[in-house]
Motif scaffolding. Structure first.
Motif, mmCIF file in Angstrom:
data_model
loop_
_atom_site.group_PDB
_atom_site.id
_atom_site.type_symbol
_atom_site.label_atom_id
_atom_site.label_comp_id
_atom_site.label_asym_id
_atom_site.label_seq_id
_atom_site.Cartn_x
_atom_site.Cartn_y
_atom_site.Cartn_z
ATOM 1 N N LEU A 108 0.829 -1.205 0.000
ATOM 2 C CA LEU A 108 0.000 0.000 0.000
ATOM 3 C C LEU A 108 0.867 1.260 0.000
ATOM 4 C CD1 LEU A 108 -2.822 -1.013 2.523
ATOM 5 C CD2 LEU A 108 -3.028 -0.732 0.045
ATOM 6 N N LEU A 109 1.950 1.236 0.769
ATOM 7 C CA LEU A 109 2.852 2.394 0.797
ATOM 8 C C LEU A 109 3.528 2.579 -0.558
ATOM 9 C CD1 LEU A 109 4.183 4.683 2.377
ATOM 10 C CD2 LEU A 109 5.913 3.038 3.165
ATOM 11 N N SER A 110 3.840 1.472 -1.231
ATOM 12 C CA SER A 110 4.532 1.549 -2.518
ATOM 13 C C SER A 110 3.638 2.059 -3.643
ATOM 14 C CB SER A 110 5.108 0.179 -2.901
ATOM 15 O OG SER A 110 4.074 -0.718 -3.291
ATOM 16 N N LEU A 111 2.348 2.236 -3.381
ATOM 17 C CA LEU A 111 1.476 2.830 -4.383
ATOM 18 C C LEU A 111 1.851 4.287 -4.638
ATOM 19 C CD1 LEU A 111 -2.007 1.340 -3.354
ATOM 20 C CD2 LEU A 111 -0.469 0.584 -5.188
ATOM 21 N N ARG A 112 2.589 4.878 -3.683
ATOM 22 C CA ARG A 112 3.150 6.203 -3.921
ATOM 23 C C ARG A 112 4.256 6.097 -4.977
ATOM 24 N NH1 ARG A 112 2.708 10.260 0.083
ATOM 25 N NH2 ARG A 112 4.721 11.001 -0.689
ATOM 26 N N ARG A 113 4.340 7.055 -5.849
ATOM 27 C CA ARG A 113 5.324 7.004 -6.929
ATOM 28 C C ARG A 113 6.754 7.112 -6.421
ATOM 29 N NH1 ARG A 113 2.704 10.673 -11.856
ATOM 30 N NH2 ARG A 113 0.846 9.369 -12.174
ATOM 31 N N ASP A 114 6.936 7.697 -5.211
ATOM 32 C CA ASP A 114 8.293 7.900 -4.703
ATOM 33 C C ASP A 114 8.759 6.776 -3.786
ATOM 34 O OD1 ASP A 114 6.429 8.542 -2.808
ATOM 35 O OD2 ASP A 114 7.439 10.339 -2.072
ATOM 36 N N VAL A 115 8.010 5.675 -3.727
ATOM 37 C CA VAL A 115 8.390 4.545 -2.873
ATOM 38 C C VAL A 115 8.355 3.263 -3.693
ATOM 39 C CG1 VAL A 115 7.827 3.202 -0.806
ATOM 40 C CG2 VAL A 115 7.441 5.677 -0.823
ATOM 41 N N SER A 116 9.481 2.557 -3.756
ATOM 42 C CA SER A 116 9.517 1.281 -4.473
ATOM 43 C C SER A 116 8.879 0.199 -3.616
ATOM 44 C CB SER A 116 10.963 0.895 -4.794
ATOM 45 O OG SER A 116 11.665 0.551 -3.605
ATOM 46 N N LEU A 117 8.549 -0.926 -4.254
ATOM 47 C CA LEU A 117 7.951 -2.045 -3.525
ATOM 48 C C LEU A 117 8.915 -2.581 -2.476
ATOM 49 C CD1 LEU A 117 5.531 -3.891 -3.228
ATOM 50 C CD2 LEU A 117 6.455 -5.326 -5.067
ATOM 51 N N VAL A 118 10.200 -2.654 -2.807
ATOM 52 C CA VAL A 118 11.211 -3.134 -1.858
ATOM 53 C C VAL A 118 11.281 -2.206 -0.650
ATOM 54 C CG1 VAL A 118 13.647 -3.687 -1.532
ATOM 55 C CG2 VAL A 118 12.540 -4.194 -3.710
ATOM 56 N N THR A 119 11.314 -0.904 -0.906
ATOM 57 C CA THR A 119 11.393 0.062 0.191
ATOM 58 C C THR A 119 10.149 0.009 1.065
ATOM 59 O OG1 THR A 119 12.798 1.564 -1.081
ATOM 60 C CG2 THR A 119 11.579 2.521 0.752
ATOM 61 N N GLY A 120 8.976 -0.054 0.448
ATOM 62 C CA GLY A 120 7.735 -0.115 1.209
ATOM 63 C C GLY A 120 7.664 -1.343 2.094
ATOM 64 N N ALA A 121 8.067 -2.495 1.547
ATOM 65 C CA ALA A 121 7.998 -3.745 2.305
ATOM 66 C C ALA A 121 8.917 -3.718 3.511
ATOM 67 C CB ALA A 121 8.358 -4.919 1.397
ATOM 68 N N PHE A 122 10.172 -3.315 3.313
ATOM 69 C CA PHE A 122 11.118 -3.355 4.419
ATOM 70 C C PHE A 122 10.957 -2.188 5.380
ATOM 71 C CE2 PHE A 122 13.531 -6.065 1.334
ATOM 72 C CZ PHE A 122 13.293 -7.238 2.027
ATOM 73 N N ALA A 123 10.298 -1.118 4.930
ATOM 74 C CA ALA A 123 10.008 -0.021 5.846
ATOM 75 C C ALA A 123 8.953 -0.438 6.869
ATOM 76 C CB ALA A 123 9.526 1.206 5.072
ATOM 77 N N LEU A 124 8.035 -1.328 6.473
ATOM 78 C CA LEU A 124 6.919 -1.686 7.348
ATOM 79 C C LEU A 124 6.956 -3.132 7.829
ATOM 80 C CD1 LEU A 124 4.112 0.304 5.520
ATOM 81 C CD2 LEU A 124 4.795 0.578 7.903
ATOM 82 N N ILE A 125 8.029 -3.863 7.522
ATOM 83 C CA ILE A 125 8.119 -5.238 8.017
ATOM 84 C C ILE A 125 8.187 -5.209 9.539
ATOM 85 C CG2 ILE A 125 10.637 -5.512 8.061
ATOM 86 C CD1 ILE A 125 8.492 -8.109 6.386
#
Length: 357
Positions: A108-125
């Motif tokens: 859900l966080l990676s739906l922002r254009r400035d956040v990659s899927l990898v970054t979103g996943a590990f930011a909220l793991i």
């Protein structure tokens, strides 16, 4: 980037002074991971006010990862993990459920254009904030976003813990304390050198991403659990060095543009974290239903972060500290050991999504 140019030496002194001052302030305010936060902001103090680049030797970053790996590995207890016994199936189910929940929030966080899927996943793991921050760069995640979001999660967990426990469970307090006994300082330092040094040498041989943290972690876990060196621990100043080496390097990579971008995403991130807390509580309820663990013990065992505070509350309330430690450690090890594979899969998904777009 605007600001006054300063010499690398002057910049390094500014970072050092700011780091020490901020760390002391955060420690007095009882902010979690005060050294990491202080060093992060210390690095930012220079990065945001001067165009002068300060280069930190790659060895310093690897040493920071190794020291954090040893610190985590020291927590691993065979006795604690054995405590789960025949309950491994429900514990595994709840652990995987928490990981899936984290990945969903990251998506859900990676739906922002400035956040990659990898970054979103590990930011909220959920869990292992220090280890994930230390590994973020190796996993091609934006370590600045990962650091801010991970420790915002920890802070929210710590703030809400007393409220939820007091309102929902209303336990008795003062029933016990955590034991902090360990061996002589010389033995502790020998343990750190053996685990960190051996882990870094092993990482040069096996050569896979995250090895500079995982190899010291595994060696530390073996040494600590085996009892070959007696009761060992990582001295606090050594832990501080590890956190500072990681925090400073992350802070030095900040720019005003990246800082503004992260600030804009904080309202969304906060909502996602609060949703994760609620769903993690449901995981705790499921664990209590599937196992003999009482509700408070199960809730503490599935809390997404704040391990030391969780253990202290478990001891104070008379909950099963060993069980809480076992479930929390099991989730932490599952996350850290699967991160390289998970990162490759997420990067591939990112690439496929980009190609489709």
């Amino acid at each position: 980037m605007t600001g006054r140019a300063r010499s690398p030496l002057a910049g390094a002194l500014l970072v050092l002074v700011a780091t020490v001052a901020l760390t002391l302030t955060f420690s007095l305010l009882r902010v979690p991971s005060a050294v990491l936060f202080g060093s992060l902001l210390g690095g930012m103090t220079h990065a945001l006010t001067s165009p002068t680049e300060i280069k930190v030797p790659p060895l310093a970053f690897r040493l920071g990862q190794a020291l954090i790996g040893v610190t985590i590995g020291t927590l691993v207890s065979v006795e604690a993990l054995q405590r789960m016994g025949g309950e491994i199936a429900p514990v595994l189910l709840v652990t995987l459920g928490t990981v899936v929940l984290s990945l969903g929030a990251g998506w859900l966080l990676s739906l922002r254009r400035d956040v990659s899927l990898v970054t979103g996943a590990f930011a909220l793991i959920a869990g292992g904030a220090s280890g994930i921050v230390a590994l973020a760069r190796d996993l091609d995640a934006d370590e600045r976003v990962v650091t801010v979001v991970q420790y915002l999660r920890v802070l929210i967990v710590l703030v809400t813990l007393p409220l939820v426990i007091g309102v929902v469970f209303q336990p008795e307090t003062g029933l016990g304390t955590l034991s902090t006994e360990h061996g002589p300082l010389a033995l502790d330092l020998l343990y750190v050198v053996a685990a960190a040094g051996g882990g870094l040498l092993l990482a040069r041989v096996v050569r896979f991403s995250t090895a500079t943290l995982l190899a010291p972690l595994l060696i530390a876990a073996v040494l600590a659990s085996s009892g070959w060196l007696g009761d060992v621990a990582v001295p606090d100043p050594v832990q501080w060095v590890g956190y500072a080496l990681i925090g400073v390097q992350v802070g030095l990579r900040f720019t005003r543009t990246s800082l503004a971008s992260i600030a804009r995403m904080l309202p969304v991130v906060t909502l996602l974290i609060l949703a994760m807390l609620g769903l993690s509580a449901l995981m705790g309820a499921a664990l209590a239903w599937l196992t003999p663990a009482d509700g408070l013990t199960a809730y503490l065992a599935t809390t997404p972060g704040g391990l030391f505070a969780v253990l202290a509350i478990a001891a104070d309330s008379g909950s099963d500290v060993t069980y809480v430690m076992a479930v929390q450690l099991f989730r932490l090890l599952v996350i850290l050991l699967t991160m390289p594979v998970l990162a490759r899969w997420l990067r591939r998904r990112d690439t496929e999504s980009g190609d489709a777009a």
